[in-house]
Write a protein that holds these residues in place. Structure first.
Motif, PDB file in Angstrom:
ATOM      1  N   THR A 137       0.819  -1.215   0.000  1.00 39.28           N
ATOM      2  CA  THR A 137       0.000   0.000   0.000  1.00 39.28           C
ATOM      3  C   THR A 137       0.853   1.264   0.000  1.00 39.28           C
ATOM      4  O   THR A 137       0.415   2.301  -0.499  1.00 39.28           O
ATOM      5  N   THR A 138       2.059   1.193   0.544  1.00 41.25           N
ATOM      6  CA  THR A 138       2.908   2.393   0.554  1.00 41.25           C
ATOM      7  C   THR A 138       3.528   2.691  -0.811  1.00 41.25           C
ATOM      8  O   THR A 138       4.132   3.743  -0.992  1.00 41.25           O
ATOM      9  N   THR A 139       3.377   1.783  -1.765  1.00 42.03           N
ATOM     10  CA  THR A 139       3.810   2.078  -3.126  1.00 42.03           C
ATOM     11  C   THR A 139       2.746   2.839  -3.909  1.00 42.03           C
ATOM     12  O   THR A 139       3.007   3.309  -5.021  1.00 42.03           O
ATOM     13  N   VAL A 140       1.537   2.921  -3.334  1.00 40.37           N
ATOM     14  CA  VAL A 140       0.433   3.653  -3.955  1.00 40.37           C
ATOM     15  C   VAL A 140       0.347   5.026  -3.301  1.00 40.37           C
ATOM     16  O   VAL A 140       0.448   5.146  -2.077  1.00 40.37           O
ATOM     17  N   TYR A 141       0.166   6.066  -4.085  1.00 39.88           N
ATOM     18  CA  TYR A 141       0.127   7.434  -3.551  1.00 39.88           C
ATOM     19  C   TYR A 141      -1.069   7.614  -2.638  1.00 39.88           C
ATOM     20  O   TYR A 141      -2.164   7.110  -2.907  1.00 39.88           O
ATOM     21  N   VAL A 142      -0.895   8.343  -1.549  1.00 36.81           N
ATOM     22  CA  VAL A 142      -1.909   8.461  -0.504  1.00 36.81           C
ATOM     23  C   VAL A 142      -3.224   9.015  -1.033  1.00 36.81           C
ATOM     24  O   VAL A 142      -4.303   8.578  -0.623  1.00 36.81           O
ATOM     25  N   ASP A 143      -3.180   9.965  -1.949  1.00 39.30           N
ATOM     26  CA  ASP A 143      -4.397  10.616  -2.445  1.00 39.30           C
ATOM     27  C   ASP A 143      -4.709  10.207  -3.876  1.00 39.30           C
ATOM     28  O   ASP A 143      -5.209  11.013  -4.666  1.00 39.30           O
ATOM     29  N   VAL A 158      -2.598  11.268 -10.166  1.00 37.34           N
ATOM     30  CA  VAL A 158      -1.247  10.936  -9.719  1.00 37.34           C
ATOM     31  C   VAL A 158      -0.219  11.216 -10.811  1.00 37.34           C
ATOM     32  O   VAL A 158       0.931  11.591 -10.525  1.00 37.34           O
ATOM     33  N   GLU A 159      -0.597  11.076 -12.085  1.00 41.26           N
ATOM     34  CA  GLU A 159       0.347  11.269 -13.181  1.00 41.26           C
ATOM     35  C   GLU A 159       0.851  12.711 -13.258  1.00 41.26           C
ATOM     36  O   GLU A 159       1.915  12.978 -13.822  1.00 41.26           O
ATOM     37  N   LYS A 160       0.076  13.647 -12.720  1.00 41.72           N
ATOM     38  CA  LYS A 160       0.461  15.048 -12.776  1.00 41.72           C
ATOM     39  C   LYS A 160       1.285  15.482 -11.566  1.00 41.72           C
ATOM     40  O   LYS A 160       1.635  16.650 -11.444  1.00 41.72           O
ATOM     41  N   ILE A 161       1.558  14.534 -10.661  1.00 44.16           N
ATOM     42  CA  ILE A 161       2.280  14.868  -9.430  1.00 44.16           C
ATOM     43  C   ILE A 161       3.742  14.465  -9.571  1.00 44.16           C
ATOM     44  O   ILE A 161       4.061  13.343  -9.983  1.00 44.16           O
ATOM     45  N   SER A 162       4.620  15.388  -9.226  1.00 48.00           N
ATOM     46  CA  SER A 162       6.060  15.104  -9.214  1.00 48.00           C
ATOM     47  C   SER A 162       6.528  15.167  -7.766  1.00 48.00           C
ATOM     48  O   SER A 162       6.462  16.211  -7.118  1.00 48.00           O
ATOM     49  N   ILE A 163       6.979  14.029  -7.244  1.00 49.25           N
ATOM     50  CA  ILE A 163       7.333  13.952  -5.827  1.00 49.25           C
ATOM     51  C   ILE A 163       8.499  13.001  -5.660  1.00 49.25           C
ATOM     52  O   ILE A 163       8.574  11.957  -6.335  1.00 49.25           O
ATOM     53  N   ASP A 164       9.443  13.359  -4.806  1.00 47.48           N
ATOM     54  CA  ASP A 164      10.600  12.496  -4.571  1.00 47.48           C
ATOM     55  C   ASP A 164      10.338  11.576  -3.381  1.00 47.48           C
ATOM     56  O   ASP A 164       9.326  11.686  -2.695  1.00 47.48           O
ATOM     57  N   GLU A 165      11.281  10.673  -3.137  1.00 41.88           N
ATOM     58  CA  GLU A 165      11.088   9.627  -2.140  1.00 41.88           C
ATOM     59  C   GLU A 165      10.937  10.182  -0.734  1.00 41.88           C
ATOM     60  O   GLU A 165      10.106   9.703   0.046  1.00 41.88           O
ATOM     61  N   LYS A 166      11.712  11.191  -0.376  1.00 43.39           N
ATOM     62  CA  LYS A 166      11.674  11.670   1.005  1.00 43.39           C
ATOM     63  C   LYS A 166      10.343  12.345   1.347  1.00 43.39           C
ATOM     64  O   LYS A 166       9.976  12.435   2.521  1.00 43.39           O
TER      65      LYS A 166
END
Length: 586
Positions: A214-220, A226-234
């Motif tokens: 489940t933590t590999t899936v984005y929270v929202d 999700v495709e429009k979101i750019s987010i790093d691991e931290k």
């Protein structure tokens, strides 16, 4: 008690008659046996423990989502055991007179409701803004209106959900084990209970594995594209809430078969159960019209009230006092508590440790821990029992075995201090001027470079846990073989109570507070610390603080095992002197 058991067994007759008349299908009735009860209840315990452990697998995501400290998240995890401790005696007492399988099923429904309640904060929390926490780290953040300290208090629902899970889980092991003990053949009871506990201990691994998925899936993912979101691991937060729904449904499905089981099964132990005479109890007799209370006054109360309330309280107080005055029992329980303190620390914050010290991603840390630690805990329980059985160890031999095992475990824990992962220029991945695409690549490189050292560390800790868990079965055996026969049930129940009060409840809170002490960057100003998440730790201080707690827990286990050995020797000498005196008088 005899009348009660007669009533329980009499309930079987109408069911059998109904079956012969065709109102209950003949073939499904064969599933209403003690073997199938063990199987279904074991599966239920597995799903319940998976739901309980799942919270620990996604704890880092919950901390970041609601900006709470590790000490507060530790309190959140400990609230499960708070609910369990407060209601285990009451629930067990209320359900012991009715249909225990149905009480277990109802308790499982309460557990599932608690799991669903844990997922509600996601629905009422605003969409996660990863840029806010990133700007804090780089010093570009601004106070957001009225929510300067933390983002939302909706995480309080998780406290309520964890407590509900603890209350519901209080019905499973006590009622399940007593049901098996009553209606299984005497020689097969340990095997059946062992199967139930084995299935239960497979649940934590299942919880961590689901958490890693489940933590590999984005929270929202259900609120934004999700495709429009750019987010790093931290800054990544996984869909921590999704697992509560999945496992909650599994808990409900696994509880349904228990509604089908009767209050009593046909058993060879029926004559033994009916032969127990309630007049043999110490204290007040049910035949008395009046009963002496603790205050010295006499009250005119009914026979039933006298037998069930005053006598129960008085005999329980005397039994607890007798157990706590037994040095061997006390040392074993305290040694077990020290060991469970270590286990509570590992299961709660080990994934966070792997993320911080070895630069592993949230999902990978949960996966590594879920594949290793729960498995070795199960193997340790089984191997410890086999060693005791094959070697034919008596009480003295069991305490020597516990001392040796705990001493070797200390040595293994000492080796863990030398395993770390210091990568040059690793701080560049956390810099404010690193763009997100490069940051993701940088984190991946760190994860790969530290993987081998991470596996080495986990292997050392797993081997230490495997050895330490070999002590648990001898602990049970020592308690059951040294206390008086009428005190066995109370001795086990008191042990569980002490372990929760001294170990399982405080260990996440204390460890979380120690981890917070290693924080160097908070998400909100210092007056808000405690309701804010730590964005960056001092890795060396975090590592040494965490390992010091593990080492201290194992060291205290060794000390209490050693004291227990000397207490056993003293107890054996005193017993031999008493026997010789009786022989001389005879």
């Amino acid at each position: 008690m005899a009348n009660l058991e007669d009533r329980n067994f009499s309930t079987q007759a109408p069911l059998d008659k109904a079956s012969s008349n065709g109102r209950v299908p003949a073939n499904p009735r064969r599933f209403r046996s003690i073997k199938w009860f063990v199987f279904f209840s074991g599966i239920l315990m597995c799903t319940q423990s998976a739901l309980s452990m799942y919270t620990k697998g996604v704890l880092t995501s919950i901390e970041r989502q609601f900006q709470i400290s590790s000490s507060l998240s530790g309190l959140l995890v400990g609230s499960f055991n708070v609910g369990n401790v407060l209601f285990v005696v009451l629930v067990s007492q209320l359900c012991s007179k009715g249909s225990r399988p149905r009480c277990m099923a109802i308790g499982a429904m309460v557990v599932a409701i608690g799991g669903f309640l844990n997922a509600i904060p996601h629905a009422i929390t605003p969409v996660y803004d990863p840029d806010y926490l990133s700007n804090i780290t780089s010093g570009k953040s601004e106070t957001r209106g009225t929510t300067a300290c933390g983002t939302s208090n909706s995480y309080m629902l998780i406290f309520a959900g964890e407590m509900l899970q603890g209350i519901g889980a209080a019905t499973l092991v006590p009622l399940g084990s007593s049901y098996v003990d009553d209606f299984a053949e005497g020689t097969r009871t340990p095997i059946y209970i062992g199967v139930m506990l084995f299935l239960q201990n497979m649940g934590p691994g299942m919880g961590f594995l689901i958490g890693s998925l489940t933590t590999t899936v984005y929270v929202d993912f259900d609120k934004v594209d999700v495709e429009k979101i750019s987010i790093d691991e931290k800054d990544w937060i996984g869909a921590w809430w999704l697992g509560y729904i999945i496992i909650g449904i599994l808990v409900i499905l696994s509880s349904l078969p228990l509604f089908w089981f009767p209050a009593a099964l046909k058993s060879s132990n029926r004559e033994e159960l009916n032969s127990i005479n309630p007049r043999d109890r110490k204290g007040c007799k049910p035949s008395d019209e009046t009963c002496q209370t603790f205050g010295g006054r006499r009250q005119h109360i009914s026979r039933e009230h006298c037998g069930k309330v005053i006598c129960f309280l008085k005999s329980t107080f005397i039994t607890v006092q007798r157990l706590l005055c037994d040095p061997l029992y006390l040392c074993v329980v305290l040694g077990y508590s020290a060991l469970m303190f270590t286990v509570g620390t590992l299961t709660t914050f080990m994934p966070k440790f792997l993320e911080t010290v070895f630069y592993q991603s949230k999902s990978r840390a949960s996966f590594i821990f879920g594949m290793s630690m729960p498995l070795v805990l199960c193997l340790g329980l089984v191997s410890g029992g086999l060693v005791v059985q094959k070697a034919g160890l008596k009480t003295r031999g069991k305490m020597i075995f516990a001392c040796v095992i705990s001493a070797v475990t200390i040595l293994l824990c000492a080796f863990s201090y030398f395993v770390t992962c210091d990568v040059e220029n690793a701080a560049e991945c956390f810099g404010a001027d690193v763009i997100k695409e490069n940051a993701s690549s940088c984190f991946h490189q760190l994860e790969v470079k530290c993987s081998s050292r991470c596996y080495t560390f986990v292997a050392i800790v797993s081997l230490a846990a495997l050895l330490a868990c070999n002590i648990i079965t001898p602990y049970y055996s020592v308690i059951l073989s040294t206390v008086q026969p009428q005190d066995k049930s109370t001795a086990i129940g008191l042990k569980f109570l002490v372990i929760r009060v001294l170990a399982l409840i405080p260990s996440p809170v204390i460890t979380g507070a120690v981890i917070d002490g290693a924080c160097i960057t908070w998400s909100t100003p210092s007056p808000c610390i405690g309701s804010s998440v730590c964005l960056e730790h001092d890795r060396n201080e975090f590592r040494y603080s965490f390992l010091n707690i593990i080492f201290s827990g194992v060291a205290f286990t060794f000390v209490f095992n050693l004291l227990g050995y000397f207490a056993q020797r003293s107890k054996g000498i005193n017993h031999n002197v008493a026997v010789n005196k009786e022989a001389d008088l005879a």
